[in-house]
Design a protein around this motif. Structure first.
Motif, PDB file in Angstrom:
ATOM      1  N   VAL A  16       0.845  -1.199   0.000  1.00  0.00           N
ATOM      2  CA  VAL A  16       0.000   0.000   0.000  1.00  0.00           C
ATOM      3  C   VAL A  16       0.880   1.249   0.000  1.00  0.00           C
ATOM      4  O   VAL A  16       0.631   2.202  -0.745  1.00  0.00           O
ATOM      5  CB  VAL A  16      -0.967   0.000   1.207  1.00  0.00           C
ATOM      6  N   GLY A  17       1.918   1.231   0.818  1.00  0.00           N
ATOM      7  CA  GLY A  17       2.852   2.360   0.825  1.00  0.00           C
ATOM      8  C   GLY A  17       3.546   2.534  -0.515  1.00  0.00           C
ATOM      9  O   GLY A  17       3.729   3.656  -0.996  1.00  0.00           O
ATOM     10  N   GLY A  18       3.904   1.421  -1.144  1.00  0.00           N
ATOM     11  CA  GLY A  18       4.522   1.484  -2.465  1.00  0.00           C
ATOM     12  C   GLY A  18       3.571   2.016  -3.518  1.00  0.00           C
ATOM     13  O   GLY A  18       3.971   2.779  -4.404  1.00  0.00           O
ATOM     14  N   THR A  19       2.316   1.614  -3.408  1.00  0.00           N
ATOM     15  CA  THR A  19       1.310   2.105  -4.346  1.00  0.00           C
ATOM     16  C   THR A  19       1.157   3.612  -4.226  1.00  0.00           C
ATOM     17  O   THR A  19       1.130   4.336  -5.229  1.00  0.00           O
ATOM     18  CB  THR A  19      -0.048   1.411  -4.087  1.00  0.00           C
ATOM     19  N   TRP A  20       1.061   4.080  -2.998  1.00  0.00           N
ATOM     20  CA  TRP A  20       0.912   5.526  -2.768  1.00  0.00           C
ATOM     21  C   TRP A  20       2.143   6.281  -3.270  1.00  0.00           C
ATOM     22  O   TRP A  20       2.022   7.334  -3.903  1.00  0.00           O
ATOM     23  CB  TRP A  20       0.674   5.795  -1.282  1.00  0.00           C
ATOM     24  N   SER A  21       3.311   5.730  -3.004  1.00  0.00           N
ATOM     25  CA  SER A  21       4.542   6.373  -3.447  1.00  0.00           C
ATOM     26  C   SER A  21       4.618   6.437  -4.976  1.00  0.00           C
ATOM     27  O   SER A  21       4.999   7.461  -5.549  1.00  0.00           O
ATOM     28  CB  SER A  21       5.746   5.608  -2.894  1.00  0.00           C
ATOM     29  N   LEU A  22       4.261   5.332  -5.627  1.00  0.00           N
ATOM     30  CA  LEU A  22       4.256   5.327  -7.094  1.00  0.00           C
ATOM     31  C   LEU A  22       3.280   6.358  -7.640  1.00  0.00           C
ATOM     32  O   LEU A  22       3.581   7.061  -8.608  1.00  0.00           O
ATOM     33  CB  LEU A  22       3.892   3.934  -7.616  1.00  0.00           C
ATOM     34  N   HIS A  23       2.120   6.436  -7.029  1.00  0.00           N
ATOM     35  CA  HIS A  23       1.108   7.405  -7.470  1.00  0.00           C
ATOM     36  C   HIS A  23       1.625   8.838  -7.328  1.00  0.00           C
ATOM     37  O   HIS A  23       1.476   9.653  -8.236  1.00  0.00           O
ATOM     38  CB  HIS A  23      -0.167   7.207  -6.665  1.00  0.00           C
ATOM     39  N   LYS A  24       2.229   9.154  -6.185  1.00  0.00           N
ATOM     40  CA  LYS A  24       2.726  10.510  -5.937  1.00  0.00           C
ATOM     41  C   LYS A  24       3.883  10.875  -6.866  1.00  0.00           C
ATOM     42  O   LYS A  24       4.089  12.044  -7.169  1.00  0.00           O
ATOM     43  CB  LYS A  24       3.176  10.658  -4.476  1.00  0.00           C
ATOM     44  N   GLN A  25       4.657   9.863  -7.304  1.00  0.00           N
ATOM     45  CA  GLN A  25       5.792  10.130  -8.182  1.00  0.00           C
ATOM     46  C   GLN A  25       5.397  10.200  -9.649  1.00  0.00           C
ATOM     47  O   GLN A  25       6.238  10.456 -10.511  1.00  0.00           O
ATOM     48  CB  GLN A  25       6.849   9.041  -8.015  1.00  0.00           C
ATOM     49  N   GLY A  26       4.123   9.949  -9.942  1.00  0.00           N
ATOM     50  CA  GLY A  26       3.662  10.014 -11.316  1.00  0.00           C
ATOM     51  C   GLY A  26       4.047   8.805 -12.145  1.00  0.00           C
ATOM     52  O   GLY A  26       4.255   8.926 -13.356  1.00  0.00           O
ATOM     53  N   ALA A  27       4.119   7.650 -11.516  1.00  0.00           N
ATOM     54  CA  ALA A  27       4.462   6.419 -12.238  1.00  0.00           C
ATOM     55  C   ALA A  27       3.337   6.062 -13.204  1.00  0.00           C
ATOM     56  O   ALA A  27       2.210   6.537 -13.067  1.00  0.00           O
ATOM     57  CB  ALA A  27       4.683   5.282 -11.242  1.00  0.00           C
ATOM     58  N   PRO A  28       3.635   5.237 -14.178  1.00  0.00           N
ATOM     59  CA  PRO A  28       2.585   4.806 -15.112  1.00  0.00           C
ATOM     60  C   PRO A  28       1.407   4.155 -14.376  1.00  0.00           C
ATOM     61  O   PRO A  28       1.592   3.471 -13.364  1.00  0.00           O
ATOM     62  CB  PRO A  28       3.291   3.772 -16.003  1.00  0.00           C
ATOM     63  N   ARG A  29       0.224   4.401 -14.897  1.00  0.00           N
ATOM     64  CA  ARG A  29      -0.995   3.907 -14.258  1.00  0.00           C
ATOM     65  C   ARG A  29      -0.965   2.389 -14.084  1.00  0.00           C
ATOM     66  O   ARG A  29      -1.438   1.863 -13.078  1.00  0.00           O
ATOM     67  CB  ARG A  29      -2.206   4.310 -15.068  1.00  0.00           C
ATOM     68  N   ALA A  30      -0.394   1.671 -15.027  1.00  0.00           N
ATOM     69  CA  ALA A  30      -0.344   0.207 -14.948  1.00  0.00           C
ATOM     70  C   ALA A  30       0.460  -0.246 -13.726  1.00  0.00           C
ATOM     71  O   ALA A  30       0.061  -1.187 -13.032  1.00  0.00           O
ATOM     72  CB  ALA A  30       0.250  -0.375 -16.223  1.00  0.00           C
ATOM     73  N   ALA A  31       1.569   0.416 -13.456  1.00  0.00           N
ATOM     74  CA  ALA A  31       2.392   0.046 -12.305  1.00  0.00           C
ATOM     75  C   ALA A  31       1.645   0.290 -10.996  1.00  0.00           C
ATOM     76  O   ALA A  31       1.700  -0.524 -10.069  1.00  0.00           O
ATOM     77  CB  ALA A  31       3.701   0.829 -12.316  1.00  0.00           C
ATOM     78  N   VAL A  32       0.931   1.407 -10.930  1.00  0.00           N
ATOM     79  CA  VAL A  32       0.158   1.724  -9.720  1.00  0.00           C
ATOM     80  C   VAL A  32      -0.955   0.704  -9.523  1.00  0.00           C
ATOM     81  O   VAL A  32      -1.180   0.209  -8.415  1.00  0.00           O
ATOM     82  CB  VAL A  32      -0.400   3.159  -9.797  1.00  0.00           C
ATOM     83  N   LEU A  33      -1.649   0.364 -10.611  1.00  0.00           N
ATOM     84  CA  LEU A  33      -2.750  -0.591 -10.512  1.00  0.00           C
ATOM     85  C   LEU A  33      -2.273  -1.989 -10.131  1.00  0.00           C
ATOM     86  O   LEU A  33      -2.897  -2.663  -9.304  1.00  0.00           O
ATOM     87  CB  LEU A  33      -3.525  -0.636 -11.830  1.00  0.00           C
ATOM     88  N   VAL A  34      -1.168  -2.431 -10.710  1.00  0.00           N
ATOM     89  CA  VAL A  34      -0.640  -3.763 -10.382  1.00  0.00           C
ATOM     90  C   VAL A  34      -0.212  -3.819  -8.924  1.00  0.00           C
ATOM     91  O   VAL A  34      -0.519  -4.778  -8.208  1.00  0.00           O
ATOM     92  CB  VAL A  34       0.529  -4.138 -11.327  1.00  0.00           C
ATOM     93  N   THR A  35       0.472  -2.792  -8.459  1.00  0.00           N
ATOM     94  CA  THR A  35       0.909  -2.767  -7.063  1.00  0.00           C
ATOM     95  C   THR A  35      -0.291  -2.709  -6.126  1.00  0.00           C
ATOM     96  O   THR A  35      -0.322  -3.395  -5.101  1.00  0.00           O
ATOM     97  CB  THR A  35       1.840  -1.559  -6.811  1.00  0.00           C
ATOM     98  N   GLY A  36      -1.291  -1.927  -6.475  1.00  0.00           N
ATOM     99  CA  GLY A  36      -2.506  -1.863  -5.666  1.00  0.00           C
ATOM    100  C   GLY A  36      -3.245  -3.186  -5.639  1.00  0.00           C
ATOM    101  O   GLY A  36      -3.766  -3.594  -4.600  1.00  0.00           O
TER     102      GLY A  36
END
Length: 55
Positions: A16-36
Motif C-alpha cells: 500500500v505504501g509502495g502504491t501511494w509512493s508510485l502514485h505521488k511520483q507520477g508512475a505509469p498507471r499500470a504500475a500503480v494498478l498492479v501494485t494496488g
C-alpha cells in the motif's frame, strides 16, 4: 500457524505504501494498478487465513 497471515498483512502494508509512493511520483498507471492489486490480494489472503474454519 499464525505467522503466515501476519506476514501477508505486513506485505500488504508495504505494498500500500509502495502504491501511494508510485502514485505521488507520477508512475505509469499500470504500475500503480498492479501494485494496488497485489496489496489488495495480500490483504484478502491475510484476513481470510485468520477466519475460523476447518483445520
Amino acid at each position: 500457524m499464525r505467522v503466515w497471515p501476519t506476514l501477508l498483512l505486513i506485505l500488504a502494508g508495504v505494498l500500500v505504501g509502495g502504491t501511494w509512493s508510485l502514485h505521488k511520483q507520477g508512475a505509469p498507471r499500470a504500475a500503480v494498478l498492479v501494485t494496488g492489486l497485489l496489496a489488495l490480494l495480500a490483504t484478502a489472503g491475510g484476513v481470510l487465513w485468520l477466519l475460523p474454519g476447518e483445520s
